[in-house]
Design a protein around this motif. Sequence first.
Motif, PDB file in Angstrom:
ATOM      1  N   MET A   4       0.824  -1.193   0.000  1.00  0.00           N
ATOM      2  CA  MET A   4       0.000   0.000   0.000  1.00  0.00           C
ATOM      3  C   MET A   4       0.868   1.256   0.000  1.00  0.00           C
ATOM      4  O   MET A   4       0.602   2.202  -0.718  1.00  0.00           O
ATOM      5  CB  MET A   4      -0.903  -0.026   1.215  1.00  0.00           C
ATOM      6  CG  MET A   4      -2.080   0.851   1.070  1.00  0.00           C
ATOM      7  SD  MET A   4      -3.388   0.292   2.141  1.00  0.00           S
ATOM      8  CE  MET A   4      -2.932   1.190   3.580  1.00  0.00           C
ATOM      9  N   GLU A  59     -11.701  -1.327  14.373  1.00  0.00           N
ATOM     10  CA  GLU A  59     -11.969  -0.165  13.536  1.00  0.00           C
ATOM     11  C   GLU A  59     -11.980  -0.619  12.087  1.00  0.00           C
ATOM     12  O   GLU A  59     -11.056  -1.313  11.641  1.00  0.00           O
ATOM     13  CB  GLU A  59     -10.902   0.927  13.727  1.00  0.00           C
ATOM     14  CG  GLU A  59     -11.136   2.115  12.777  1.00  0.00           C
ATOM     15  CD  GLU A  59     -10.151   3.260  12.951  1.00  0.00           C
ATOM     16  OE1 GLU A  59      -9.146   3.105  13.672  1.00  0.00           O
ATOM     17  OE2 GLU A  59     -10.408   4.331  12.346  1.00  0.00           O
ATOM     18  N   ALA A  60     -13.034  -0.259  11.365  1.00  0.00           N
ATOM     19  CA  ALA A  60     -13.136  -0.583   9.940  1.00  0.00           C
ATOM     20  C   ALA A  60     -12.354   0.444   9.142  1.00  0.00           C
ATOM     21  O   ALA A  60     -12.525   1.649   9.323  1.00  0.00           O
ATOM     22  CB  ALA A  60     -14.613  -0.574   9.517  1.00  0.00           C
ATOM     23  N   SER A  73      -4.300   3.619  -0.558  1.00  0.00           N
ATOM     24  CA  SER A  73      -4.645   3.981   0.818  1.00  0.00           C
ATOM     25  C   SER A  73      -5.844   4.933   0.863  1.00  0.00           C
ATOM     26  O   SER A  73      -6.001   5.784  -0.010  1.00  0.00           O
ATOM     27  CB  SER A  73      -3.433   4.651   1.465  1.00  0.00           C
ATOM     28  OG  SER A  73      -3.832   5.425   2.558  1.00  0.00           O
ATOM     29  N   ALA A  75      -6.076   7.355   2.712  1.00  0.00           N
ATOM     30  CA  ALA A  75      -5.533   8.713   2.836  1.00  0.00           C
ATOM     31  C   ALA A  75      -5.438   9.369   1.459  1.00  0.00           C
ATOM     32  O   ALA A  75      -5.505  10.589   1.332  1.00  0.00           O
ATOM     33  CB  ALA A  75      -4.165   8.670   3.507  1.00  0.00           C
ATOM     34  N   ILE A  78      -9.912   8.905  -0.089  1.00  0.00           N
ATOM     35  CA  ILE A  78     -11.044   9.488   0.657  1.00  0.00           C
ATOM     36  C   ILE A  78     -11.178  10.992   0.366  1.00  0.00           C
ATOM     37  O   ILE A  78     -12.285  11.471   0.104  1.00  0.00           O
ATOM     38  CB  ILE A  78     -10.954   9.185   2.171  1.00  0.00           C
ATOM     39  CG1 ILE A  78     -11.212   7.698   2.454  1.00  0.00           C
ATOM     40  CG2 ILE A  78     -11.921  10.046   2.975  1.00  0.00           C
ATOM     41  CD1 ILE A  78     -12.634   7.198   2.190  1.00  0.00           C
ATOM     42  N   VAL A  94     -18.883   0.877   2.970  1.00  0.00           N
ATOM     43  CA  VAL A  94     -18.144   0.552   4.192  1.00  0.00           C
ATOM     44  C   VAL A  94     -19.111   0.244   5.339  1.00  0.00           C
ATOM     45  O   VAL A  94     -18.957  -0.753   6.051  1.00  0.00           O
ATOM     46  CB  VAL A  94     -17.175   1.694   4.595  1.00  0.00           C
ATOM     47  CG1 VAL A  94     -16.506   1.396   5.930  1.00  0.00           C
ATOM     48  CG2 VAL A  94     -16.123   1.902   3.517  1.00  0.00           C
ATOM     49  N   ASN A 117     -15.275   5.047  10.347  1.00  0.00           N
ATOM     50  CA  ASN A 117     -14.908   6.445  10.109  1.00  0.00           C
ATOM     51  C   ASN A 117     -15.928   7.098   9.188  1.00  0.00           C
ATOM     52  O   ASN A 117     -16.283   6.538   8.149  1.00  0.00           O
ATOM     53  CB  ASN A 117     -13.531   6.525   9.437  1.00  0.00           C
ATOM     54  CG  ASN A 117     -12.431   6.038  10.348  1.00  0.00           C
ATOM     55  OD1 ASN A 117     -12.014   6.751  11.256  1.00  0.00           O
ATOM     56  ND2 ASN A 117     -11.982   4.804  10.130  1.00  0.00           N
ATOM     57  N   GLU A 149     -16.670   7.339  14.110  1.00  0.00           N
ATOM     58  CA  GLU A 149     -15.483   8.169  14.355  1.00  0.00           C
ATOM     59  C   GLU A 149     -15.493   9.384  13.444  1.00  0.00           C
ATOM     60  O   GLU A 149     -15.629   9.258  12.234  1.00  0.00           O
ATOM     61  CB  GLU A 149     -14.199   7.365  14.080  1.00  0.00           C
ATOM     62  CG  GLU A 149     -13.937   6.260  15.055  1.00  0.00           C
ATOM     63  CD  GLU A 149     -12.517   5.695  14.918  1.00  0.00           C
ATOM     64  OE1 GLU A 149     -11.685   6.258  14.190  1.00  0.00           O
ATOM     65  OE2 GLU A 149     -12.261   4.653  15.567  1.00  0.00           O
ATOM     66  N   ASP A 180      -8.274  11.291  16.079  1.00  0.00           N
ATOM     67  CA  ASP A 180      -7.102  12.166  15.965  1.00  0.00           C
ATOM     68  C   ASP A 180      -7.146  13.279  17.001  1.00  0.00           C
ATOM     69  O   ASP A 180      -6.766  14.430  16.727  1.00  0.00           O
ATOM     70  CB  ASP A 180      -6.987  12.767  14.551  1.00  0.00           C
ATOM     71  CG  ASP A 180      -6.885  11.683  13.474  1.00  0.00           C
ATOM     72  OD1 ASP A 180      -6.521  10.546  13.816  1.00  0.00           O
ATOM     73  OD2 ASP A 180      -7.165  11.969  12.307  1.00  0.00           O
ATOM     74  N   GLN A 203      -2.127   9.299  17.040  1.00  0.00           N
ATOM     75  CA  GLN A 203      -0.904   8.500  17.079  1.00  0.00           C
ATOM     76  C   GLN A 203       0.356   9.337  17.276  1.00  0.00           C
ATOM     77  O   GLN A 203       1.367   8.828  17.758  1.00  0.00           O
ATOM     78  CB  GLN A 203      -0.794   7.597  15.851  1.00  0.00           C
ATOM     79  CG  GLN A 203      -0.927   8.284  14.522  1.00  0.00           C
ATOM     80  CD  GLN A 203      -1.213   7.265  13.412  1.00  0.00           C
ATOM     81  OE1 GLN A 203      -2.089   6.396  13.542  1.00  0.00           O
ATOM     82  NE2 GLN A 203      -0.482   7.351  12.335  1.00  0.00           N
ATOM     83  N   GLY A 236      -2.220   3.949  17.196  1.00  0.00           N
ATOM     84  CA  GLY A 236      -0.814   3.984  16.778  1.00  0.00           C
ATOM     85  C   GLY A 236       0.155   3.391  17.780  1.00  0.00           C
ATOM     86  O   GLY A 236       1.327   3.771  17.807  1.00  0.00           O
ATOM     87  N   PRO A 262      -4.349  -3.742  10.633  1.00  0.00           N
ATOM     88  CA  PRO A 262      -5.647  -3.920   9.980  1.00  0.00           C
ATOM     89  C   PRO A 262      -5.592  -5.168   9.109  1.00  0.00           C
ATOM     90  O   PRO A 262      -4.607  -5.384   8.397  1.00  0.00           O
ATOM     91  CB  PRO A 262      -5.788  -2.655   9.125  1.00  0.00           C
ATOM     92  CG  PRO A 262      -4.876  -1.650   9.749  1.00  0.00           C
ATOM     93  CD  PRO A 262      -3.731  -2.441  10.308  1.00  0.00           C
TER      94      PRO A 262
END
Length: 276
Positions: A4, A59-60, A73, A75, A78, A94, A117, A149, A180, A203, A236, A262
């Motif tokens: 990834m 956490e999904a 990813s 990140a 999304i 999701v 999330n 979340e 976060d 984290q 984290g 994960p």
Amino acid sequence: DLRMYQSKARMLGRLGNEAVGVDTLRLETELRGAAGRGELRVHYQPQFDLGTDRIVGVEALVRWAHPEIGMISPATFIPLAEESGLIREVGAFVLGEALRVGAGWHAVGFPIDVAVNVSVAQLSDPEFLPQLKGVLADSRFPAASLTIELTESQVVTDHTVIAGLLRELRGLGVAISIDDFGTGFSSLAQLQRMPVTEIKIDQAFTAELTSTSTSPFVSGIVGLGRGLALRVIAEGVETDEQLQALRRAGCDRAQGYLLGRPTDAATILHRLKESA
Ligand code: C2E
Ligand code: MG
Ligand code: MG
Ligand code: MG
């Protein structure tokens, strides 16, 4: 995870000047329908109770298995999904997948929590609440075992609109976590107006913990959580020193590579059975 990061690095490598528009447009186009083509995967990262040392939740985390690029990813995609409105489709996938899988674990004797999330773009969509109610009813996953979340930075920006929506979620029995936490600069006044049930230590703060130092940030957040009767989870966690420091600070739950990366639903079930 290595694959990834490699695919992410490859993509970032191409994000120079003009290439940005092209690649973004390509990904956006291809993201449309990715769920329908079976390219989206949901992985689950275990969350441990620090009192019992057992898996009490997951956490999904969504991934995109792109047929040519490989694993992309969240990140990376999304933010694209949020800008283009595709977040509705991704988010629905999701939520549907995570609650279906979660209901399966419950049915075989593991009534764990599932955290999903959700971005503010999703939450403020008028279709979100009806959709969530539908998924809860269809999957028969108990609302009280679901945690939504939301990142602290997003909650801060739109807090007046969001507080009402969060109250509706709480009305259903759904738990609400501020993700976060510690990086979004929310004020205590803002936090007080939010009907949240959990704060999730970012984290970056977990990373500061060593065997000798106790981070004033971590102690401060745990103290704040205690005072407001909120559950506190740290994300984290990568080393045993960090885990011990979190125990000393009185943190309720922990999540991180040390405790489990994960992984797919089958592997989680295996771990649940192993530790039963
Ligand atoms: P997040 O919710 O803060 O999730 C934590 C991220 O940290 C995840 O990255 C996770 O894989 C990673 N992580 C977990 N343990 C460790 C560790 O011990 N060390 C380190 N260095 N990292 C760890 P991931 O899966 O790439 O997700 C990135 C972000 O994408 C998430 O951050 C979340 O904000 C967002 N995201 C993921 N899935 C979804 C989704 O279904 N919907 C929305 N709206 N956002 C999502
Ligand atoms: Mg999260
Ligand atoms: Mg987080
Ligand atoms: Mg984070």
